[in-house]
Design a protein around this motif. Sequence first.
Motif, mmCIF file in Angstrom:
data_model
loop_
_atom_site.group_PDB
_atom_site.id
_atom_site.type_symbol
_atom_site.label_atom_id
_atom_site.label_comp_id
_atom_site.label_asym_id
_atom_site.label_seq_id
_atom_site.Cartn_x
_atom_site.Cartn_y
_atom_site.Cartn_z
ATOM 1 N N VAL A 1 0.852 -1.193 0.000
ATOM 2 C CA VAL A 1 0.000 0.000 0.000
ATOM 3 C C VAL A 1 0.891 1.247 0.000
ATOM 4 O O VAL A 1 1.414 1.661 1.033
ATOM 5 C CB VAL A 1 -0.950 0.002 1.226
ATOM 6 N N ALA A 2 1.084 1.822 -1.184
ATOM 7 C CA ALA A 2 2.055 2.906 -1.386
ATOM 8 C C ALA A 2 1.754 4.141 -0.534
ATOM 9 O O ALA A 2 2.668 4.811 -0.066
ATOM 10 C CB ALA A 2 2.083 3.286 -2.858
ATOM 11 N N ALA A 3 0.479 4.430 -0.356
ATOM 12 C CA ALA A 3 0.100 5.616 0.412
ATOM 13 C C ALA A 3 -1.175 5.286 1.169
ATOM 14 O O ALA A 3 -1.978 4.462 0.721
ATOM 15 C CB ALA A 3 -0.139 6.798 -0.528
ATOM 16 N N ILE B 1 8.824 3.428 -3.765
ATOM 17 C CA ILE B 1 9.766 4.502 -3.440
ATOM 18 C C ILE B 1 9.037 5.717 -2.868
ATOM 19 O O ILE B 1 9.598 6.480 -2.076
ATOM 20 C CB ILE B 1 10.611 4.847 -4.686
ATOM 21 N N THR B 2 7.758 5.875 -3.254
ATOM 22 C CA THR B 2 6.999 7.044 -2.809
ATOM 23 C C THR B 2 6.317 6.832 -1.449
ATOM 24 O O THR B 2 5.627 7.715 -0.955
ATOM 25 C CB THR B 2 5.934 7.431 -3.864
ATOM 26 N N ILE C 1 10.072 -1.125 4.604
ATOM 27 C CA ILE C 1 9.967 -0.683 3.217
ATOM 28 C C ILE C 1 11.311 -0.881 2.530
ATOM 29 O O ILE C 1 12.336 -0.423 3.032
ATOM 30 C CB ILE C 1 9.559 0.804 3.134
ATOM 31 N N ASP C 2 11.292 -1.575 1.425
ATOM 32 C CA ASP C 2 12.518 -1.752 0.647
ATOM 33 C C ASP C 2 12.226 -1.341 -0.797
ATOM 34 O O ASP C 2 11.643 -2.104 -1.562
ATOM 35 C CB ASP C 2 12.975 -3.216 0.720
ATOM 36 N N ALA C 3 12.632 -0.122 -1.149
ATOM 37 C CA ALA C 3 12.328 0.401 -2.486
ATOM 38 C C ALA C 3 13.155 -0.307 -3.562
ATOM 39 O O ALA C 3 12.877 -0.154 -4.751
ATOM 40 C CB ALA C 3 12.576 1.902 -2.534
ATOM 41 N N GLY D 1 1.334 8.077 -7.131
ATOM 42 C CA GLY D 1 2.687 7.624 -6.841
ATOM 43 C C GLY D 1 2.968 6.302 -7.518
ATOM 44 O O GLY D 1 2.267 5.925 -8.460
ATOM 45 N N GLY D 2 3.963 5.577 -7.013
ATOM 46 C CA GLY D 2 4.295 4.278 -7.578
ATOM 47 C C GLY D 2 5.788 4.104 -7.705
ATOM 48 O O GLY D 2 6.523 4.450 -6.784
#
Length: 323
Positions: free
Chosen positions: A89-91, A115-116, A126-128, A292-293
């Motif tokens: 869930v990016a945001a 990343i966002t 979190i691992d971008a 985002g994404g």
Amino acid sequence: MQNLKELQENIKNANNIIIFSHVNPDGDTLGSMIGLSKLIELNFNKKTTNVIIGRKPDTYAFLNSIDECRSNNDIDKETIYDLAIAVDVAAKDRMVDMQEVYFKAKKSINIDHHITNNGYGNINIIDANASSCAEVIYGLAKALNWEINQETAELLYIGILTDTGGFRFENTSPKVFNYAAELSEQGANPTKLYRLCYESKPKAMALLNAYAIQNAVFKENDKIAYTIITKEDMKNFNAKGDYTEGISESLRQINTTEVSMLLKESENQTTKVSLRSKNIDVAKIAETFGGGGHHFAAGCTIQKPPKIALEKLMEEIKKSLYE
Ligand code: 5GP
Ligand code: MN
């Protein structure tokens, strides 16, 4: 490692755990959510409540346990959970009306690879650099010495497979192949899962994809390729919401394409945008519209109908193309 230990402790001590997918769920968020749920069951002997936000996608109806997942519409918003976990869930707004339940929980965990992602949880894993949220979950399962069985291996493999576009996108690292090899040793069969994810499309989905490509518009010396799908198109093709998946990628396959996008007319005069690129940072473009994404794959929802949304997007894309 500290936050992994904290995750472990929180799972151990929790009496009730709820896990959320993101809205318009894809293979990664579903594989991650159900995979994590099964890992918790296997290793801690605890059942979790799994919540699919928005529609249950037809294209993943083959997942055995998808029927055990609840819909956001039948979750009691008053319940306070010991542990709430968001996967892929990016945001926070991608949890839509479940944000309240997530933030009310005694502890909120955010497991992701975007990343966002701004780290909205109490514990953020979190691992971008990870290809997928499923890769992050497999990594933490290994680090915490969790047992993995065939079912959980398959679910995590599906997350990795689909978010790397079948081991083709730029996020396909050596680690992805190592993990995929380990998961296949644990029982995830690549051919079986490939067929389920990529060769089981409903006919209407294939025809809608062809129609969208046929109607594509090419701008800036064919560097920008876009297509619009209206609500009427969806009706004409008898298409479910998830049938538009893959269209933006199809447009990126063209040799001249630098940026591709699908603009999908949604409810209340809004447009859901799927951006893909070969070089430019489309996450940055999506962010200017509140989305985002990832660098090469991002999305947003614009509160305007497609034609107006298109003008605004073109402006931003051109800026990125020529800067
Ligand atoms: P898709 O185009 O397949 O819907 O999404 C591409 C990527 O962008 C996915 O990783 C997805 O999570 C992310 N994404 C899509 N729409 C949004 C959005 O509205 N907000 C944010 N933060 N990310 C999005
Ligand atoms: Mn993902």
